[in-house]
Design a protein around this motif. Structure first.
Motif, PDB file in Angstrom:
ATOM      1  N   GLY A 166       0.826  -1.199   0.000  1.00  0.00           N
ATOM      2  CA  GLY A 166       0.000   0.000   0.000  1.00  0.00           C
ATOM      3  C   GLY A 166       0.863   1.253   0.000  1.00  0.00           C
ATOM      4  O   GLY A 166       1.911   1.300   0.647  1.00  0.00           O
ATOM      5  N   LEU A 167       0.416   2.266  -0.731  1.00  0.00           N
ATOM      6  CA  LEU A 167       1.076   3.557  -0.745  1.00  0.00           C
ATOM      7  C   LEU A 167       0.058   4.615  -0.372  1.00  0.00           C
ATOM      8  O   LEU A 167      -0.955   4.791  -1.059  1.00  0.00           O
ATOM      9  N   PRO A 174      -6.470  15.492  -4.467  1.00  0.00           N
ATOM     10  CA  PRO A 174      -7.352  14.576  -5.201  1.00  0.00           C
ATOM     11  C   PRO A 174      -6.719  13.231  -5.550  1.00  0.00           C
ATOM     12  O   PRO A 174      -7.424  12.294  -5.895  1.00  0.00           O
ATOM     13  N   SER A 175      -5.383  13.116  -5.463  1.00  0.00           N
ATOM     14  CA  SER A 175      -4.761  11.838  -5.772  1.00  0.00           C
ATOM     15  C   SER A 175      -5.085  10.825  -4.681  1.00  0.00           C
ATOM     16  O   SER A 175      -4.846  11.078  -3.502  1.00  0.00           O
ATOM     17  N   PRO A 176      -5.623   9.654  -5.053  1.00  0.00           N
ATOM     18  CA  PRO A 176      -5.951   8.651  -4.042  1.00  0.00           C
ATOM     19  C   PRO A 176      -4.720   7.869  -3.621  1.00  0.00           C
ATOM     20  O   PRO A 176      -3.652   7.983  -4.213  1.00  0.00           O
ATOM     21  N   SER A 177      -4.872   7.073  -2.565  1.00  0.00           N
ATOM     22  CA  SER A 177      -3.850   6.104  -2.221  1.00  0.00           C
ATOM     23  C   SER A 177      -3.867   4.996  -3.274  1.00  0.00           C
ATOM     24  O   SER A 177      -4.724   4.969  -4.156  1.00  0.00           O
ATOM     25  N   LEU A 197      -4.846   6.035   3.615  1.00  0.00           N
ATOM     26  CA  LEU A 197      -4.655   4.607   3.843  1.00  0.00           C
ATOM     27  C   LEU A 197      -3.938   4.377   5.163  1.00  0.00           C
ATOM     28  O   LEU A 197      -2.869   4.945   5.418  1.00  0.00           O
ATOM     29  N   ALA A 198      -4.520   3.529   6.021  1.00  0.00           N
ATOM     30  CA  ALA A 198      -3.958   3.281   7.345  1.00  0.00           C
ATOM     31  C   ALA A 198      -3.433   1.860   7.501  1.00  0.00           C
ATOM     32  O   ALA A 198      -2.341   1.658   8.027  1.00  0.00           O
ATOM     33  N   ASP A 199      -4.198   0.849   7.059  1.00  0.00           N
ATOM     34  CA  ASP A 199      -3.773  -0.523   7.318  1.00  0.00           C
ATOM     35  C   ASP A 199      -4.579  -1.487   6.471  1.00  0.00           C
ATOM     36  O   ASP A 199      -5.642  -1.141   5.939  1.00  0.00           O
ATOM     37  N   PHE A 200      -4.051  -2.724   6.351  1.00  0.00           N
ATOM     38  CA  PHE A 200      -4.758  -3.834   5.721  1.00  0.00           C
ATOM     39  C   PHE A 200      -5.095  -4.875   6.784  1.00  0.00           C
ATOM     40  O   PHE A 200      -4.350  -5.046   7.757  1.00  0.00           O
ATOM     41  N   SER A 201      -6.203  -5.566   6.595  1.00  0.00           N
ATOM     42  CA  SER A 201      -6.569  -6.642   7.521  1.00  0.00           C
ATOM     43  C   SER A 201      -5.554  -7.778   7.411  1.00  0.00           C
ATOM     44  O   SER A 201      -4.897  -7.946   6.375  1.00  0.00           O
TER      45      SER A 201
END
Length: 354
Positions: A166-167, A174-177, A197-201
């Motif tokens: 993830g970035l 307006p640019s998304p992660s 973006l903070a974390d992935f499960s």
């Protein structure tokens, strides 16, 4: 163990302390893919710690100035100052070093973000040139680079179950992660909707985003479908002292398990101590406040690859502590089954935790 206060409105959970370690004026703590954590210290050294917070190795660094960032895996350590990037092997020997100018970085690009993934790919986000680079961490050979417009502030988020990474790009730009990976030696970027973006499960199927104005959202990674999205003031079951005071989320929020999220909240006027809360990943319902068995506030939170665990570090104390909640496996079927932290319907007082 959980308990309810006299007002009947706040439930606390006391976690299990797995391990703790004291270092020499720690500076930065980063998850290290496949290893545990990498910690920079004031003694111009980094400590590599395993998943149980045991010291694997302490490595001296080839810099005499404050470091800007560090990333590591079980095989490599990448560090940078304002002039160059250096990659060491796990024993601390230099594999390669390169001036920033050789990366075609801009002269003002002194805070480059980078990350080594579990496959040994060194990802570098060049802020001034708006590019994303993929290098072979072992050799320094450039694999590919791609244009990546967006704000200067960027960070990488490890995804435990997949080679993709993830970035995060700071909103409200307006640019998304994005989810980044290599396909036939070419960079592939897949934009991710949501806030920062903070974390992935742990299973890698969902991701968590948050915003500086107090919103959390949980989304399916495959479809980007919003499973739940709420503001801090609207979390179901939240104690009144939090709901009607001026609090904010501190970055990052973490998945402890596929079903439990850990967040840190702070009072804007510093009138109360920070709090660590457990929320349901299904509904963002308040489950519990963490009651740490330590004499001082444990500080910031850092993710762990092992489900149910997390790290805290308090800079003034220079102590790292590894915590764990109780068994997070689904309860057995049947009328006599005891609830676990995976249950979303029971009230927090019915949970069975450490």
């Amino acid at each position: 163990m959980t308990r309810r206060d006299s007002a009947g409105e706040r439930f606390t959970m006391r976690p299990g302390l797995i391990s703790e370690v004291r270092l020499d004026r720690l500076r930065h703590v980063r998850p290290a893919a496949g290893l545990g954590w990498v910690v920079t210290e004031a003694t111009e050294a980094v400590s590599l710690l395993d998943h149980d917070l045991q010291l694997v190795r302490r490595v001296s660094l080839p810099f005499a100035v404050p470091r800007l960032d560090v990333s590591a895996t079980s095989q490599f350590i990448a560090i940078a100052d304002s002039h160059e990037l250096v990659v060491l092997d796990s024993a601390g020997d230099i594999r390669w070093r390169r001036p920033r100018s050789h990366l075609r970085a801009g002269t003002a690009d002194t805070e480059t973000s980078f990350h080594i993934d579990a496959d040994g790919i060194l990802w570098i986000r060049m802020a001034t040139t708006r590019e994303l680079l993929a290098l072979d961490a072992g050799t320094g050979i450039e694999i590919d680079r791609a244009t990546l417009v967006g704000p200067d502030a960027a960070w990488f988020v490890h995804r435990p179950t997949d080679a993709s990474t993830g970035l995060g790009l700071l909103h409200p730009d307006p640019s998304p992660s994005a989810l980044i990976s290599l396909d036939n030696s070419r960079i592939v970027l897949r934009p991710l909707r949501g806030f920062d973006l903070a974390d992935f499960s742990p299973a890698g199927s969902r991701y968590l985003t948050m915003s500086i104005d107090g919103f959390l959202s949980v989304r399916e990674l495959a479809t980007e479908t919003v499973l739940v999205e709420r503001h801090l003031d609207d979390l179901p079951g939240l104690p009144y002292r939090i709901r009607y005071a001026d609090w904010y989320f501190e970055y990052p929020a973490l998945f402890l398990t596929d079903e439990i999220i850990l967040v840190k909240i702070s009072s804007r006027d510093y009138s109360e101590d920070d709090s660590h809360l457990l929320l349901s990943a299904r509904s963002l319902r308040y489950r519990s406040q963490i009651d740490y068995p330590t004499p001082r506030w444990p500080g910031s939170i850092v993710s762990a690859e092992r489900s149910g665990r997390w790290l805290t570090h308090y800079h003034e104390e220079s102590t790292l502590r590894l915590w764990q909640i109780a068994d997070t496996s689904p309860p057995p079927a049947g009328p006599q089954a005891r609830p676990t932290p995976l249950d979303d319907e029971p009230t927090p007082g019915q949970l069975t935790l450490f």
